[in-house]
Design a protein around this motif. Structure first.
Motif, PDB file in Angstrom:
ATOM      1  N   LYS A 161       0.733  -0.628  -0.395  1.00 48.54           N
ATOM      2  CA  LYS A 161      -0.068  -0.095  -0.449  1.00 48.54           C
ATOM      3  C   LYS A 161       0.826   1.591   0.596  1.00 48.54           C
ATOM      4  CE  LYS A 161      -0.838  -0.809   5.187  1.00 48.54           C
ATOM      5  NZ  LYS A 161      -1.641  -0.567   5.973  1.00 48.54           N
ATOM      6  N   PHE A 162       1.897   0.923   0.749  1.00 46.55           N
ATOM      7  CA  PHE A 162       3.031   2.033   0.191  1.00 46.55           C
ATOM      8  C   PHE A 162       3.930   2.595  -0.559  1.00 46.55           C
ATOM      9  CE2 PHE A 162       2.707   1.701   5.133  1.00 46.55           C
ATOM     10  CZ  PHE A 162       1.378   2.605   5.353  1.00 46.55           C
ATOM     11  N   GLU A 163       3.844   1.905  -1.842  1.00 45.64           N
ATOM     12  CA  GLU A 163       4.492   1.373  -2.567  1.00 45.64           C
ATOM     13  C   GLU A 163       3.339   2.180  -3.937  1.00 45.64           C
ATOM     14  OE1 GLU A 163       7.432   1.390  -3.359  1.00 45.64           O
ATOM     15  OE2 GLU A 163       8.158   0.469  -1.276  1.00 45.64           O
ATOM     16  N   GLN A 164       3.557   2.242  -5.359  1.00 44.02           N
ATOM     17  CA  GLN A 164       2.518   2.524  -6.475  1.00 44.02           C
ATOM     18  C   GLN A 164       1.714   1.642  -7.182  1.00 44.02           C
ATOM     19  OE1 GLN A 164       3.759   5.825  -9.248  1.00 44.02           O
ATOM     20  NE2 GLN A 164       6.080   4.721  -9.167  1.00 44.02           N
ATOM     21  N   LEU A 165       0.960   2.139  -7.403  1.00 43.48           N
ATOM     22  CA  LEU A 165      -0.208   1.249  -7.830  1.00 43.48           C
ATOM     23  C   LEU A 165      -0.168   2.101  -9.408  1.00 43.48           C
ATOM     24  CD1 LEU A 165      -2.703  -0.686  -8.351  1.00 43.48           C
ATOM     25  CD2 LEU A 165      -4.269   1.506  -7.568  1.00 43.48           C
ATOM     26  N   SER A 195       6.347  -0.085 -11.940  1.00 40.18           N
ATOM     27  CA  SER A 195       5.914  -0.325 -11.157  1.00 40.18           C
ATOM     28  C   SER A 195       6.173  -1.441  -9.963  1.00 40.18           C
ATOM     29  CB  SER A 195       3.734  -0.934 -11.398  1.00 40.18           C
ATOM     30  OG  SER A 195       4.557  -1.916 -11.668  1.00 40.18           O
ATOM     31  N   ASP A 196       7.543  -1.638 -10.431  1.00 36.02           N
ATOM     32  CA  ASP A 196       8.818  -2.492  -8.807  1.00 36.02           C
ATOM     33  C   ASP A 196       8.515  -2.061  -7.567  1.00 36.02           C
ATOM     34  OD1 ASP A 196      10.266  -4.753  -8.777  1.00 36.02           O
ATOM     35  OD2 ASP A 196      11.930  -2.985  -8.731  1.00 36.02           O
ATOM     36  N   LYS A 197       7.891  -2.933  -7.276  1.00 34.53           N
ATOM     37  CA  LYS A 197       7.779  -2.947  -5.551  1.00 34.53           C
ATOM     38  C   LYS A 197       6.447  -3.527  -5.133  1.00 34.53           C
ATOM     39  CE  LYS A 197      12.120  -4.609  -4.824  1.00 34.53           C
ATOM     40  NZ  LYS A 197      12.402  -5.418  -4.616  1.00 34.53           N
ATOM     41  N   GLY A 198       5.466  -2.152  -6.359  1.00 36.62           N
ATOM     42  CA  GLY A 198       3.762  -2.064  -6.210  1.00 36.62           C
ATOM     43  C   GLY A 198       2.856  -2.727  -6.640  1.00 36.62           C
TER      44      GLY A 198
END
Length: 260
Positions: A61-65, A104-107
Motif C-alpha cells: 500500500k505504500f508503493e505505487q499503483l 511499478s516494481d515493488k508495487g
C-alpha cells in the motif's frame, strides 16, 4: 476479522447493500496475499475502485499503483509501453525507456481491459505473472520485477478463450481469484447513497446549493436500466444539477433528463 468498513473508507467506496458488503469481504480476504486478481464487471461499474481497494489494503500500500488501460494503447506499441524498449529498437526509440512494469516494481500494476491485449502480448504477460521476468523490446537481456498484478475486464473471458481471442493458460492463471463487481441495477438500494455523494461533491466544486432529490425522483431513477452503471449515474446527477441549478430535484426533472 476483516474490517470491511476500514476497507471501504480506504478508497471511499459507496454502498451498504449485501452485494457491496460481500465484495468488500472478498477484497479483505485477497488483499493481504500476493496472488494475482481478476476483476469482472460491466463498464462503469467501479472496477478501478476495487483494484485500488485491493492495493490500499495490501502489503504494498505504500508503493505505487500504476493503472494501464490496455484497450487504449495501440497494438503496435503496447509491448513497448508495458515492458519498455531499448534505444534504436524501432523508429523514434531515441533512448532506453522503462515500461509500466519496471515503473511499478515493488508495487501493483492494474491492467484494465485485459481482454483487449494482443495474443503475442498475452504470452509475455503470462511470463511476468509466473516468473516476474520480461524483456524490453529490442533487448536480449531478461529483467526481473516484483509486481502484484490485478487485471480487469467487462468481457466473458471464458468465451474469449473458446473463440480463440484469449490465451487459456493466461485466463486460468488470472482467474485464481475472481472479484465480481455488481452492476448498479443489482444493488439499487445503494442508489440514494451514490446520488447524495455525487451531488454534494459536484455542488461543492461548482458553488451550487445542493437541496437534494425527492423520494419520487429517486424512485424514478431506480426504474432506469443504467447500462453505463455508476459512471452514467454520476454524469446524470451532474447534468440534472446544472440544468436545475439550486433547486430540489423532483421526478419530472429526472424524467426529462433520462428521456422517460
Amino acid at each position: 476479522m476483516i474490517d470491511i468498513e476500514k476497507i471501504q473508507r480506504s478508497v471511499g467506496m459507496i454502498g451498504e447493500s449485501d452485494e457491496i458488503r460481500e465484495l468488500l469481504t472478498l477484497i479483505g480476504q485477497v488483499a493481504t496475499t500476493e496472488i494475482s486478481v481478476l476483476i469482472h464487471g460491466e463498464s462503469g461499474s467501479g472496477k478501478e475502485m476495487v483494484a485500488k481497494a485491493v492495493h490500499k489494503n495490501s502489503k504494498r500500500k505504500f508503493e505505487q499503483l500504476i493503472t494501464v488501460n490496455c484497450g487504449a494503447i495501440p497494438a503496435g506499441i503496447i509491448e513497448s509501453e508495458l515492458f519498455g524498449h531499448k534505444k534504436g529498437s524501432f523508429t523514434g526509440a531515441d533512448t532506453d525507456r522503462k515500461g509500466y512494469f519496471e515503473a511499478s516494481d515493488k508495487g501493483t500494476i492494474f491492467l484494465d481491459e485485459i481482454a483487449e491485449t494482443p495474443m503475442e502480448t498475452q504470452a509475455k504477460l503470462l511470463r511476468v505473472i509466473e516468473t516476474g521476468e520480461f524483456t524490453r523490446v529490442g533487448d536480449s537481456k531478461s529483467r526481473k520485477v516484483d509486481v502484484r498484478i490485478i487485471a480487469a475486464t467487462n468481457k466473458d473471458l471464458a468465451r474469449e478463450v473458446n473463440e480463440g481471442n484469449f490465451r487459456k493458460d493466461l485466463y486460468y492463471r488470472l482467474k485464481t481469484i475472481l472479484l465480481k463487481v455488481p452492476a448498479l441495477r443489482d444493488h439499487f438500494s445503494d442508489l440514494h447513497l451514490f446520488v447524495e455523494r455525487f451531488g454534494l461533491e459536484f455542488c461543492a466544486k461548482n458553488d451550487i446549493a445542493f437541496k437534494g432529490f425527492t423520494t419520487e425522483a429517486l424512485s424514478t431513477m431506480k426504474r432506469h436500466h443504467w447500462p453505463g452503471n455508476i459512471r452514467e449515474l454520476k454524469n446524470t446527477v451532474e447534468s440534472i444539477l446544472v440544468t436545475n441549478r439550486g433547486e430540489r430535484i423532483n421526478e419530472e426533472m429526472v424524467r426529462q433528463s433520462l428521456g422517460m
